[in-house]
Design a protein around this motif. Structure first.
Motif, PDB file in Angstrom:
ATOM      1  N   VAL A   1      67.371 -15.389  12.476  1.00 28.77           N
ATOM      2  CA  VAL A   1      66.927 -15.183  13.850  1.00 28.77           C
ATOM      3  C   VAL A   1      65.461 -15.580  13.941  1.00 28.77           C
ATOM      4  N   SER A   2      64.947 -15.565  15.153  1.00 27.87           N
ATOM      5  CA  SER A   2      63.571 -15.994  15.377  1.00 27.87           C
ATOM      6  C   SER A   2      62.809 -14.943  16.179  1.00 27.87           C
ATOM      7  N   ILE A   3      61.501 -14.973  16.069  1.00 20.40           N
ATOM      8  CA  ILE A   3      60.674 -14.035  16.820  1.00 20.40           C
ATOM      9  C   ILE A   3      60.745 -14.312  18.322  1.00 20.40           C
ATOM     10  N   VAL A   4      61.113 -15.526  18.723  1.00 19.45           N
ATOM     11  CA  VAL A   4      61.294 -15.788  20.151  1.00 19.45           C
ATOM     12  C   VAL A   4      62.472 -15.022  20.722  1.00 19.45           C
ATOM     13  N   ASP A   5      63.309 -14.436  19.866  1.00 16.85           N
ATOM     14  CA  ASP A   5      64.469 -13.673  20.339  1.00 16.85           C
ATOM     15  C   ASP A   5      64.082 -12.282  20.845  1.00 16.85           C
ATOM     16  N   ILE A   6      62.873 -11.820  20.535  1.00 14.84           N
ATOM     17  CA  ILE A   6      62.475 -10.476  20.960  1.00 14.84           C
ATOM     18  C   ILE A   6      62.456 -10.368  22.475  1.00 14.84           C
ATOM     19  N   ALA A   7      61.772 -11.274  23.144  1.00 14.89           N
ATOM     20  CA  ALA A   7      61.571 -11.154  24.583  1.00 14.89           C
ATOM     21  C   ALA A   7      62.871 -11.193  25.378  1.00 14.89           C
ATOM     22  N   PRO A   8      63.776 -12.160  25.146  1.00 13.07           N
ATOM     23  CA  PRO A   8      65.017 -12.140  25.925  1.00 13.07           C
ATOM     24  C   PRO A   8      65.886 -10.930  25.620  1.00 13.07           C
ATOM     25  N   THR A   9      65.874 -10.456  24.383  1.00 15.73           N
ATOM     26  CA  THR A   9      66.656  -9.271  24.035  1.00 15.73           C
ATOM     27  C   THR A   9      66.108  -8.045  24.738  1.00 15.73           C
TER      28      THR A   9
ATOM     29  N   ILE B   1      65.968  -6.669  33.247  1.00 16.84           N
ATOM     30  CA  ILE B   1      65.001  -7.459  34.013  1.00 16.84           C
ATOM     31  C   ILE B   1      65.174  -8.931  33.673  1.00 16.84           C
ATOM     32  N   SER B   2      64.538  -9.791  34.448  1.00 17.61           N
ATOM     33  CA  SER B   2      64.591 -11.222  34.177  1.00 17.61           C
ATOM     34  C   SER B   2      63.878 -11.533  32.870  1.00 17.61           C
ATOM     35  N   ARG B   3      64.383 -12.519  32.147  1.00 14.70           N
ATOM     36  CA  ARG B   3      63.711 -12.937  30.919  1.00 14.70           C
ATOM     37  C   ARG B   3      62.494 -13.772  31.293  1.00 14.70           C
ATOM     38  N   PRO B   4      61.474 -13.786  30.444  1.00 14.36           N
ATOM     39  CA  PRO B   4      60.263 -14.540  30.758  1.00 14.36           C
ATOM     40  C   PRO B   4      60.535 -16.029  30.954  1.00 14.36           C
ATOM     41  N   SER B   5      59.701 -16.648  31.782  1.00 14.00           N
ATOM     42  CA  SER B   5      59.845 -18.073  32.062  1.00 14.00           C
ATOM     43  C   SER B   5      59.633 -18.881  30.788  1.00 14.00           C
ATOM     44  N   GLY B   6      60.488 -19.842  30.578  1.00 16.06           N
ATOM     45  CA  GLY B   6      60.348 -20.706  29.408  1.00 16.06           C
ATOM     46  C   GLY B   6      60.788 -20.084  28.108  1.00 16.06           C
ATOM     47  N   SER B   7      61.406 -18.930  28.140  1.00 15.39           N
ATOM     48  CA  SER B   7      61.830 -18.265  26.915  1.00 15.39           C
ATOM     49  C   SER B   7      62.829 -19.134  26.162  1.00 15.39           C
ATOM     50  N   HIS B   8      62.550 -19.372  24.875  1.00 13.64           N
ATOM     51  CA  HIS B   8      63.399 -20.223  24.057  1.00 13.64           C
ATOM     52  C   HIS B   8      64.449 -19.444  23.260  1.00 13.64           C
ATOM     53  N   GLY B   9      64.310 -18.124  23.171  1.00 16.63           N
ATOM     54  CA  GLY B   9      65.145 -17.349  22.272  1.00 16.63           C
ATOM     55  C   GLY B   9      66.490 -16.975  22.851  1.00 16.63           C
ATOM     56  N   ARG B  10      67.289 -16.322  22.015  1.00 18.65           N
ATOM     57  CA  ARG B  10      68.590 -15.834  22.439  1.00 18.65           C
ATOM     58  C   ARG B  10      68.578 -14.314  22.487  1.00 18.65           C
ATOM     59  N   ILE B  11      69.528 -13.741  23.185  1.00 23.17           N
ATOM     60  CA  ILE B  11      69.693 -12.298  23.220  1.00 23.17           C
ATOM     61  C   ILE B  11      70.395 -11.855  21.940  1.00 23.17           C
ATOM     62  N   LEU B  12      69.771 -10.932  21.218  1.00 23.62           N
ATOM     63  CA  LEU B  12      70.362 -10.407  19.984  1.00 23.62           C
ATOM     64  C   LEU B  12      71.405  -9.355  20.357  1.00 23.62           C
ATOM     65  N   SER B  13      72.518  -9.824  20.906  1.00 23.83           N
ATOM     66  CA  SER B  13      73.544  -8.937  21.440  1.00 23.83           C
ATOM     67  C   SER B  13      74.157  -8.061  20.359  1.00 23.83           C
ATOM     68  N   GLU B  14      74.067  -8.499  19.098  1.00 23.93           N
ATOM     69  CA  GLU B  14      74.681  -7.731  18.018  1.00 23.93           C
ATOM     70  C   GLU B  14      74.016  -6.370  17.808  1.00 23.93           C
ATOM     71  N   ILE B  15      72.778  -6.194  18.276  1.00 23.19           N
ATOM     72  CA  ILE B  15      72.109  -4.901  18.067  1.00 23.19           C
ATOM     73  C   ILE B  15      72.165  -4.006  19.293  1.00 23.19           C
TER      74      ILE B  15
END
Length: 546
Positions: free
Chosen positions: A514-522, A529-543
């Motif tokens: 996983v990547s640290i960019v995944d923190i914000a969308p998760t 709430i809406s995910r930040p603009s330009g967010s590159h990460g994925r939602i860590l749905s497994e947690i």
């Protein structure tokens, strides 16, 4: 003070984002912790010495991602902290490093520097998130409920607090000498509780205090010898324990504050201030979700001075563990840990001392470089290719963090295109023994990089700010005269903790990359709430709990 027009523009930007995936039970307080310069392997190397509910709160009761990495190339403090709460890389958030060069203005730019504002609480240059081009989780949290949520960021370093807080933070606080300060971007004056805290001068109580090992010396054997010749000696601190924290003089001088910043005592004051902020701002106690961002800077300064295999790094890690346990107990008492979501990560790791590596294997290819060699090599190559300059003073205007900026006057004098000069410099730099690869501005702007390293470099590239040529060093080479440093794409700089605990989190150990960019969308998904603009990460749905 943050102008109404800026706030209005940001709110319009925020509400244009996609809706959150679903509403979930909301934590009362979200705490996002960054430990500056904290490699993942510190968790495994020192785990047997951890107390019950410091790091072990995550390792035994929370979610632990063992393969979390930063996905960009230039692993610097500002770039890493900008990633954590935006979920974007520098090619979107714009914070390519701690500093860069303004070619038109012919001046260095500090990542959070802002001449339109001023420091509140001490003498200092203005600071704001003006250069941050992305929104953050905190921005969208405040937008989601008409600003009822509070977002407060606290660090020893200004850039860590400002970049984690985002554009709409109520406050970002950092330290100048013995005081916590802020910027007129956020407020016209410090709150009374901050003024009162500063009047107690907690930092001065540490003058001439001795930093001793927390555990018996034999427990530090995993780190090797204490006194290693490649470690720094600065601000009155020797290379071996104990360390007297007083600076260069027996009386109080400015060097004391630099020594204090390079000690675990700086973290003690930081956590104490954060506790006061929770009390006086009533964070997590007001019927809405609040956000506290907390960044520990002392770990980074100690790591730079002594390196990751030092007794000092082990000791500050164990002391951080105990501070976290105390802080979490405080949260439990005031808010209830069941009502909190806590995330812990880092902005980057650190390279080992090359001399220490070569002590194990003298034939190992490892060493130190002086960035001035890059500029000299570039100057020589350009002069050889295009001839001596007559009007312009030099070919290279600025060099820092492996980025070289060409002098536009020199290009104009010789009537050559920037891409042509970049190619010449690129070839010359790649011939240097410590250089693994170099990338030109033209190459990156055209997206002509397809391998993994090229992809990481593209993520660190922002056309209006990046240099004409960017250098990546070979593994185990560093650009520091002594001590340790970071800034490369290799695992020792990129592999960091990603730990979650609390409301809405499924405890487990997770082994996927996983990547640290995944923190914000998760986190945005958890908060509805809406995910930040330009967010590159994925939602860590497994947690995420259903």
């Amino acid at each position: 003070m943050l102008s109404r027009c800026v706030v209005g523009a940001l709110l319009l930007l925020c509400i244009s984002g996609p809706a959150a995936i679903m509403a979930r039970p909301q934590p009362k307080l979200v705490v996002v912790i960054s430990i500056d310069q904290f490699r993942y392997d510190y968790l495994t190397r020192f785990e047997k010495h951890f107390v019950a509910r410091g790091f072990n709160l995550f390792l035994k009761e929370g979610a632990n991602f063992v393969c979390a990495r930063h996905g960009h190339a230039l692993n610097k403090t500002a770039a890493g902290h900008a990633v954590i709460m935006s979920g974007a890389y520098a090619n979107h958030h714009g914070i390519i490093s701690n500093d860069w060069y303004d070619v038109e203005g012919q001046s260095e730019v500090y990542c959070v520097g802002d001449l339109t504002v001023h420091t509140i609480g001490a003498e200092g240059e203005g600071r704001s998130p003006k250069n941050l081009m992305a929104t953050t989780v905190g921005d969208h949290l405040r937008e989601s409920n008409a600003g009822q949520s509070k977002v407060i960021a606290v660090s020893n370093k200004d850039r860590a607090a400002v970049l984690m807080g985002g554009k709409l933070a109520n406050a970002a606080y950092w330290m100048i000498d013995s005081a916590f300060v802020t910027s007129s971007y956020y407020m016209a004056d410090l709150p009374e509780w901050v003024k009162q805290y500063n009047r107690t001068n907690p930092v001065l109580a540490y003058f001439d205090k001795s930093w001793e090992r927390l555990l018996p010396e034999a427990e530090y054997a995993v780190q090797g010898v204490d006194d290693f010749h490649a470690e720094e000696t600065a601000n009155g601190m020797d290379r071996a324990f104990p360390h007297r924290i007083r600076g260069m003089r027996k009386r109080l001088t400015s060097s004391f504050f630099r020594a204090f910043d390079c000690s675990p005592f700086a973290s003690e004051v930081l956590v104490d201030f954060a506790r006061q902020g929770i009390v006086h701002e009533q964070l997590g106690q007001r019927g809405v979700t609040d956000l506290l961002c907390l960044s520990f800077s002392a770990n980074d300064r100690i790591g730079h001075a002594f390196g990751p295999n030092s007794h000092e790094v082990m000791d500050v890690t164990l002391r951080t563990d105990r501070l976290l346990e105390q802080f979490f107990a405080f949260l439990d008492e005031k808010i209830g840990l069941q009502n909190c979501t806590i995330i812990l990560t880092s902005d980057h790791g650190v390279a080992p001392l090359p001399e220490l590596l070569r002590a194990h294997n003298p034939s190992l290819e490892a060493g130190r470089v002086d960035e001035s060699e890059f500029a000299r090599t570039a100057e020589q190559a350009l002069e050889k290719e295009f001839g001596k300059l007559k009007k312009a003073r030099r070919w290279i205007s600025y060099t820092d963090d492996g980025m070289l900026y060409l002098n536009p006057s020199a290009l104009e004098e010789k009537a050559i295109a920037a891409a042509t000069a970049e190619h010449t410099v690129d070839l010359a730099l790649e011939a240097l023994p410590a250089v693994y690869a170099s990338f030109t501005h033209s190459q990156l702007a055209a997206n002509r990089s397809s391998d993994e390293l090229g992809t990481k470099m593209l993520r660190s590239f922002f056309a209006e700010r990046s240099g004409n040529v960017s250098v990546i060093l070979k593994p185990w080479f560093i650009d520091a005269p002594d001590g340790a440093t970071h800034g490369q794409p290799w695992n020792y700089d990129a592999h960091v903790p990603l730990l979650w605990f609390g409301a809405g989190i499924k405890p487990d150990t997770y082994y996927e990359a996983v990547s640290i960019v995944d923190i914000a969308p998760t986190l945005a998904a958890m908060l509805g709430i809406s995910r930040p603009s330009g967010s590159h990460g994925r939602i860590l749905s497994e947690i995420l709990r259903d």
